[in-house]
Design a protein around this motif. Structure first.
Motif, PDB file in Angstrom:
ATOM      1  N   ALA A 185       0.854  -1.194   0.000  1.00  0.00           N
ATOM      2  CA  ALA A 185       0.000   0.000   0.000  1.00  0.00           C
ATOM      3  C   ALA A 185       0.885   1.238   0.000  1.00  0.00           C
ATOM      4  CB  ALA A 185      -0.920   0.007   1.221  1.00  0.00           C
ATOM      5  N   PHE A 186       0.592   2.155  -0.911  1.00  0.00           N
ATOM      6  CA  PHE A 186       1.373   3.381  -1.029  1.00  0.00           C
ATOM      7  C   PHE A 186       0.462   4.601  -0.903  1.00  0.00           C
ATOM      8  CE2 PHE A 186       4.044   0.325  -3.238  1.00  0.00           C
ATOM      9  CZ  PHE A 186       5.328   0.666  -2.817  1.00  0.00           C
ATOM     10  N   VAL A 187       0.867   5.532  -0.062  1.00  0.00           N
ATOM     11  CA  VAL A 187       0.171   6.810   0.058  1.00  0.00           C
ATOM     12  C   VAL A 187       0.723   7.746  -1.011  1.00  0.00           C
ATOM     13  CG1 VAL A 187      -0.340   8.758   1.573  1.00  0.00           C
ATOM     14  CG2 VAL A 187      -0.101   6.448   2.539  1.00  0.00           C
ATOM     15  N   LEU A 188      -0.180   8.371  -1.768  1.00  0.00           N
ATOM     16  CA  LEU A 188       0.226   9.221  -2.881  1.00  0.00           C
ATOM     17  C   LEU A 188      -0.325  10.633  -2.716  1.00  0.00           C
ATOM     18  CD1 LEU A 188      -0.592   6.866  -5.905  1.00  0.00           C
ATOM     19  CD2 LEU A 188       1.604   7.152  -4.762  1.00  0.00           C
ATOM     20  N   PRO A 189       0.499  11.654  -2.825  1.00  0.00           N
ATOM     21  CA  PRO A 189      -0.017  13.021  -2.874  1.00  0.00           C
ATOM     22  C   PRO A 189      -0.808  13.249  -4.165  1.00  0.00           C
ATOM     23  CG  PRO A 189       2.306  13.003  -2.256  1.00  0.00           C
ATOM     24  CD  PRO A 189       1.977  11.623  -2.754  1.00  0.00           C
ATOM     25  N   LEU A 202      -3.157   0.461  -4.021  1.00  0.00           N
ATOM     26  CA  LEU A 202      -3.080  -0.933  -3.584  1.00  0.00           C
ATOM     27  C   LEU A 202      -2.703  -1.775  -4.796  1.00  0.00           C
ATOM     28  CD1 LEU A 202      -6.409  -1.040  -1.500  1.00  0.00           C
ATOM     29  CD2 LEU A 202      -4.086  -0.556  -0.672  1.00  0.00           C
ATOM     30  N   PRO A 203      -1.401  -2.002  -5.025  1.00  0.00           N
ATOM     31  CA  PRO A 203      -0.977  -2.645  -6.275  1.00  0.00           C
ATOM     32  C   PRO A 203      -1.431  -4.089  -6.423  1.00  0.00           C
ATOM     33  CG  PRO A 203       0.890  -2.315  -4.789  1.00  0.00           C
ATOM     34  CD  PRO A 203      -0.262  -1.561  -4.209  1.00  0.00           C
ATOM     35  N   GLY A 204      -1.682  -4.787  -5.316  1.00  0.00           N
ATOM     36  CA  GLY A 204      -2.071  -6.192  -5.409  1.00  0.00           C
ATOM     37  C   GLY A 204      -3.561  -6.428  -5.427  1.00  0.00           C
ATOM     38  N   ALA A 205      -4.356  -5.372  -5.410  1.00  0.00           N
ATOM     39  CA  ALA A 205      -5.815  -5.519  -5.364  1.00  0.00           C
ATOM     40  C   ALA A 205      -6.407  -5.510  -6.770  1.00  0.00           C
ATOM     41  CB  ALA A 205      -6.425  -4.390  -4.537  1.00  0.00           C
ATOM     42  N   GLY A 206      -7.562  -6.130  -6.924  1.00  0.00           N
ATOM     43  CA  GLY A 206      -8.265  -6.099  -8.198  1.00  0.00           C
ATOM     44  C   GLY A 206      -7.493  -6.775  -9.317  1.00  0.00           C
ATOM     45  N   ASP A 207      -7.854  -6.450 -10.559  1.00  0.00           N
ATOM     46  CA  ASP A 207      -7.215  -7.078 -11.716  1.00  0.00           C
ATOM     47  C   ASP A 207      -5.833  -6.502 -11.993  1.00  0.00           C
ATOM     48  OD1 ASP A 207      -9.461  -8.669 -12.153  1.00  0.00           O
ATOM     49  OD2 ASP A 207     -10.410  -7.184 -13.459  1.00  0.00           O
ATOM     50  N   ASP A 208      -5.671  -5.202 -11.782  1.00  0.00           N
ATOM     51  CA  ASP A 208      -4.381  -4.553 -12.048  1.00  0.00           C
ATOM     52  C   ASP A 208      -4.131  -3.441 -11.032  1.00  0.00           C
ATOM     53  OD1 ASP A 208      -1.976  -3.941 -13.328  1.00  0.00           O
ATOM     54  OD2 ASP A 208      -2.938  -2.590 -14.774  1.00  0.00           O
ATOM     55  N   GLY A 209      -4.549  -3.685  -9.793  1.00  0.00           N
ATOM     56  CA  GLY A 209      -4.379  -2.693  -8.750  1.00  0.00           C
ATOM     57  C   GLY A 209      -5.595  -1.797  -8.606  1.00  0.00           C
ATOM     58  N   VAL A 210      -5.701  -1.175  -7.426  1.00  0.00           N
ATOM     59  CA  VAL A 210      -6.795  -0.257  -7.121  1.00  0.00           C
ATOM     60  C   VAL A 210      -6.183   1.036  -6.603  1.00  0.00           C
ATOM     61  CG1 VAL A 210      -8.778   0.184  -5.621  1.00  0.00           C
ATOM     62  CG2 VAL A 210      -8.453  -2.088  -6.632  1.00  0.00           C
ATOM     63  N   LEU A 211      -6.574   2.142  -7.206  1.00  0.00           N
ATOM     64  CA  LEU A 211      -6.112   3.462  -6.795  1.00  0.00           C
ATOM     65  C   LEU A 211      -7.302   4.231  -6.220  1.00  0.00           C
ATOM     66  CD1 LEU A 211      -3.995   5.670  -6.592  1.00  0.00           C
ATOM     67  CD2 LEU A 211      -4.434   6.252  -8.995  1.00  0.00           C
ATOM     68  N   LEU A 212      -7.271   4.435  -4.923  1.00  0.00           N
ATOM     69  CA  LEU A 212      -8.309   5.186  -4.228  1.00  0.00           C
ATOM     70  C   LEU A 212      -7.919   6.656  -4.250  1.00  0.00           C
ATOM     71  CD1 LEU A 212      -8.349   2.692  -1.257  1.00  0.00           C
ATOM     72  CD2 LEU A 212     -10.151   2.857  -2.981  1.00  0.00           C
ATOM     73  N   ASP A 256      -7.419  -1.821 -16.946  1.00  0.00           N
ATOM     74  CA  ASP A 256      -7.883  -2.738 -15.904  1.00  0.00           C
ATOM     75  C   ASP A 256      -7.539  -2.262 -14.498  1.00  0.00           C
ATOM     76  OD1 ASP A 256      -9.016  -4.505 -17.719  1.00  0.00           O
ATOM     77  OD2 ASP A 256      -7.151  -5.639 -17.963  1.00  0.00           O
ATOM     78  N   LEU A 257      -6.785  -1.170 -14.392  1.00  0.00           N
ATOM     79  CA  LEU A 257      -6.486  -0.579 -13.101  1.00  0.00           C
ATOM     80  C   LEU A 257      -7.720   0.207 -12.648  1.00  0.00           C
ATOM     81  CD1 LEU A 257      -3.206   1.343 -12.248  1.00  0.00           C
ATOM     82  CD2 LEU A 257      -5.428   2.178 -11.500  1.00  0.00           C
ATOM     83  N   ALA A 258      -8.215  -0.099 -11.470  1.00  0.00           N
ATOM     84  CA  ALA A 258      -9.429   0.547 -10.973  1.00  0.00           C
ATOM     85  C   ALA A 258      -9.075   1.858 -10.276  1.00  0.00           C
ATOM     86  CB  ALA A 258     -10.170  -0.372 -10.006  1.00  0.00           C
ATOM     87  N   ILE A 259      -9.562   2.964 -10.814  1.00  0.00           N
ATOM     88  CA  ILE A 259      -9.412   4.281 -10.198  1.00  0.00           C
ATOM     89  C   ILE A 259     -10.745   4.613  -9.536  1.00  0.00           C
ATOM     90  CG2 ILE A 259      -8.932   6.716 -10.591  1.00  0.00           C
ATOM     91  CD1 ILE A 259      -7.351   5.875 -13.101  1.00  0.00           C
ATOM     92  N   VAL A 260     -10.728   4.796  -8.203  1.00  0.00           N
ATOM     93  CA  VAL A 260     -11.981   4.861  -7.448  1.00  0.00           C
ATOM     94  C   VAL A 260     -12.098   6.182  -6.691  1.00  0.00           C
ATOM     95  CG1 VAL A 260     -13.439   3.682  -5.773  1.00  0.00           C
ATOM     96  CG2 VAL A 260     -11.834   2.356  -7.167  1.00  0.00           C
TER      97      VAL A 260
END
Length: 275
Positions: A185-189, A202-212, A256-260
């Motif tokens: 898990a990485f915190v991003l500005p 969250l690079p290991g989540a979902g099909d190709d990572g999840v970016l909250l 496939d990277l989920a941007i949420v």
């Protein structure tokens, strides 16, 4: 709970057109999302805390009542994050880390329910002298100090204490703050909407990572179609639009990277398996 999950802790109502160009002039619900990330060594981490019933108490008097009037909120005890976690067998003492995207009331109202958690906020999110700032200034910034714990200063975990590592996202998002120290898990500005606004990768989540992405955008159509919110919601316009361009690039390069976004019903339904 063994895997990460996105929950919704209450919602507000406002005109769709406020948050995306081309949206309808009709009121819609904006869910307040919270991500729950269990970690084998770090306990449970949260990304934001959503609404909680205390929001109604904290905004009962002027000038904070104006905040509640502009964004009418629905949140009962069963909607609060502390209740939803208990229903999943997670007590508040098990929440050890909370990353706050920013300090607006819909993201911090549940914070007092987790007194044992260290709290990560972005650089500049807490203005100097924030406890002494006028109530009218706070209201203008969507900031309700009564929602923050009295011991917040002692519980803060500065970003500078987290190791910086490569995220694999490229561009301005190529490096992030490693929340657990193991690359999960990485915190991003993600500046713009507010000073010190943060996201969580969250690079290991979902099909190709999840970016909250919190309120870096309010609706996924900001980065898919360029439909931005009204200018007052963009904060620092140059920074905001720079982040949107970065998210649009990610969406093109890694579909496939989920941007949420925290308030986008379509994105939340998809990530929660409802869309």
């Amino acid at each position: 709970m063994r895997e990460w999950e996105v929950l919704v802790a209450g919602h507000c109502v406002q005109l769709e057109r406020f948050v995306r160009d081309g949206g309808a002039w009709r009121p819609i619900e904006f869910p307040s999302a919270v991500a729950v990330i269990p970690h084998p060594d770090g306990g449970v981490a949260l990304f934001d805390t959503g609404y909680a019933p205390r929001f109604h108490t904290a905004t009962a008097r002027l000038p904070y009542r104006l905040y509640g009037a502009l964004l009418p909120v629905t949140c009962g005890e069963s909607d609060a994050m502390v209740t939803q976690l208990r229903d999943r067998g997670i007590g508040p003492e098990q929440v050890r880390l909370i990353v706050l995207s920013h300090l607006h009331g819909d993201h911090v109202a549940g914070l007092r329910d987790f007194p044992d958690a260290r709290v990560v906020v972005g650089d500049g999110a807490l203005a100097p002298g924030w406890r002494d700032r006028s109530a009218w200034t706070n209201t203008a910034h969507g900031f309700v100090p009564d929602l923050l714990p009295d011991d917040l200063d002692e519980r803060l975990l500065p970003l500078a204490e987290l190791a910086v590592g490569p995220t694999g996202l490229g561009g301005r998002l190529r490096n992030g703050y490693d929340l657990f120290g193991d690359g999960t898990a990485f915190v991003l500005p993600l500046p713009g909407h507010t000073d010190g606004h943060l996201g969580l990768w969250l690079p290991g989540a979902g099909d190709d990572g999840v970016l909250l992405v919190g309120d870096a955008v309010w609706n996924e159509r900001a980065f898919t179609h360029g439909e931005l919110p009204l200018p007052p919601l963009r904060g620092d316009r140059e920074a905001y639009e720079g982040v949107v361009r970065g998210l649009a690039r990610l969406h093109r390069e890694r579909p496939d990277l989920a941007i949420v976004p925290s308030h986008c019903t379509a994105s939340l339904d998809r990530i929660r398996g409802r869309g």
